[in-house]
Design an enzyme around this catalytic site. Sequence first.
Site, mmCIF file in Angstrom:
data_model
loop_
_atom_site.group_PDB
_atom_site.id
_atom_site.type_symbol
_atom_site.label_atom_id
_atom_site.label_comp_id
_atom_site.label_asym_id
_atom_site.label_seq_id
_atom_site.Cartn_x
_atom_site.Cartn_y
_atom_site.Cartn_z
ATOM 1 N N ARG A 44 -5.176 -21.353 29.489
ATOM 2 C CA ARG A 44 -4.194 -21.754 30.493
ATOM 3 C C ARG A 44 -5.359 -22.243 31.584
ATOM 4 O O ARG A 44 -5.959 -21.554 31.929
ATOM 5 C CB ARG A 44 -2.949 -21.044 30.194
ATOM 6 C CG ARG A 44 -2.165 -21.579 29.147
ATOM 7 C CD ARG A 44 -1.081 -20.505 29.903
ATOM 8 N NE ARG A 44 -0.162 -20.442 28.665
ATOM 9 C CZ ARG A 44 0.647 -19.574 28.700
ATOM 10 N NH1 ARG A 44 0.905 -18.557 29.249
ATOM 11 N NH2 ARG A 44 1.748 -19.004 27.365
ATOM 12 N N ARG A 68 8.166 -22.518 33.724
ATOM 13 C CA ARG A 68 6.546 -21.792 33.920
ATOM 14 C C ARG A 68 5.545 -23.426 34.143
ATOM 15 O O ARG A 68 4.512 -23.339 34.023
ATOM 16 C CB ARG A 68 5.967 -20.957 32.703
ATOM 17 C CG ARG A 68 4.241 -20.550 33.269
ATOM 18 C CD ARG A 68 4.227 -19.096 32.549
ATOM 19 N NE ARG A 68 4.749 -19.441 30.335
ATOM 20 C CZ ARG A 68 4.470 -18.730 29.592
ATOM 21 N NH1 ARG A 68 4.067 -17.149 30.206
ATOM 22 N NH2 ARG A 68 4.577 -19.096 28.436
ATOM 23 N N ARG A 71 8.410 -21.853 20.191
ATOM 24 C CA ARG A 71 8.297 -20.741 21.020
ATOM 25 C C ARG A 71 9.763 -20.264 21.226
ATOM 26 O O ARG A 71 10.386 -18.887 21.095
ATOM 27 C CB ARG A 71 7.699 -20.908 22.737
ATOM 28 C CG ARG A 71 6.486 -20.025 22.604
ATOM 29 C CD ARG A 71 5.629 -20.990 24.050
ATOM 30 N NE ARG A 71 4.036 -20.496 23.591
ATOM 31 C CZ ARG A 71 3.408 -20.350 23.595
ATOM 32 N NH1 ARG A 71 3.569 -18.742 24.680
ATOM 33 N NH2 ARG A 71 2.157 -20.241 23.125
#
Length: 384
Positions: free
Chosen positions: A167, A260, A271
């Site tokens: 990320r 997020r 997820r």
Amino acid sequence: MSLQGEEAVHFSVVDAKDCKQSAFEVGDKTYVICRSDDDLKTSAVKIHDKLTQTWLSPTILGEQPLLTKSQSVIPVSDEKILVIEKGVPLNESIWFLEIDTPFVKQQRKIKETEVVSWSKGVIGVGQKPVVISGPSGVGKGTLIAKLMKDYPSKFGFSVSHTTRSPREKEIDGVHYHFTERIKIEKDISEGKFLEFAHVHGNVYGTSIEAVESVTDEGKRCILDIDVQGARSVRASSLEAIFIFVCPPSFEELEKRLRARGTETEEQIQKRLRNAQAELDQSNEPGLFHHLLVNDDLETCYENLKKLLSLDDDQEDSDDFFNKEDKETASYSIVSKTDSEILLQSETNEGKNGAIHLLALDLSSLSGGAPGRTRGLKIGSVNSF
Ligand SMILES: Nc1nc2c(ncn2[C@@H]2O[C@H](COP(=O)(O)OP(=O)(O)O)[C@@H](O)[C@H]2O)c(=O)[nH]1
Ligand SMILES: Nc1ncnc2c1ncn2[C@@H]1O[C@H](COP(=O)(O)OP(=O)(O)O)[C@@H](O)[C@H]1O
């Protein structure tokens, strides 16, 4: 002084043409540790099977000892052989060659070949690592980051390997070791990983080195791994505390994941699907020691801190190496009882010419390959 118990095995250090070797017998097999003169660091282990009269070259797993000119060797059980390397500091010198431990048996099955594994002996037990699991977005990383920030000398993070892409703010070697699938699969097959799992379409794994390097620094290791990984660690020789972090609700979890802003919609959906399966397993008997609800972050963090200090682990109180110098030493094994090995110093320097005897207590060993063998206790017997 009388020597108790079994006689020490008389091993020989034979100067052969191109290698030095120590040979010792366990059951129907003779194990030979062989070192090349050209490259002392390389060891080979050969096994002679007396029944079939054949020589085997096993696959050797684990970090290998820095082999020195000679060593002192004794089997401590049917499962492992103690090897004391000479001419290195004592805390670097204690190794176990595992020949039939549960790990070796398991690897023998997987590899369908003869296997032995090295495991370094460590004085004292250290504190149990802490495994933290929970669905993506629940706040594991946030809680761990707080803990590491508040207690930098107490806790160390086990840096996992992953095949997923970094990320934006993630640093290679700090948050993860970002790696290729082919590389991690090779390392896994060579026994370098404590556990691994396929999570959200990528491979994630904890290398043995990731955990041991933290513990070797005297810090308590924190692992952020998924439920499959927790299950594997539970089944391994690593004794740990297992904590599962739950969201206050599924809706809140989804909100946090979206807020997020690090995943695509497709990844978020994946997820969330996996989150349900992870939550379903969190109550499974014998898997997690503690469940923590992360509703208010500060409250959850306080509860986590309480859990960790309530844990009745003892600090490693063995300060032998603080008292003893860490200079090069050469110790020989002189005798063995069921739980204790006596070592005699071959170098009398620094000890007023006295023969220095050490007792190595093996009664509370823990761990072992694929990590370290911990729980060794050591103390001076006397000098005379
Ligand atoms: N089994 C296993 N799971 C891991 C490891 N490292 C991370 N994970 C888990 O992989 C999942 C995804 O992690 P990550 O990609 O960082 O996403 P995040 O959990 O959403 O922050 C999480 O459940 C982690 O706990 C590992 O070494 N082994
Ligand atoms: N108790 C909490 N309340 C609200 N937001 C939280 C809380 N704990 C974590 N978060 C936020 O939720 C998001 C996911 O947290 P993160 O630590 O990345 O989760 P994980 O590591 O479990 O995937 C982050 O944006 C984080 O700031």
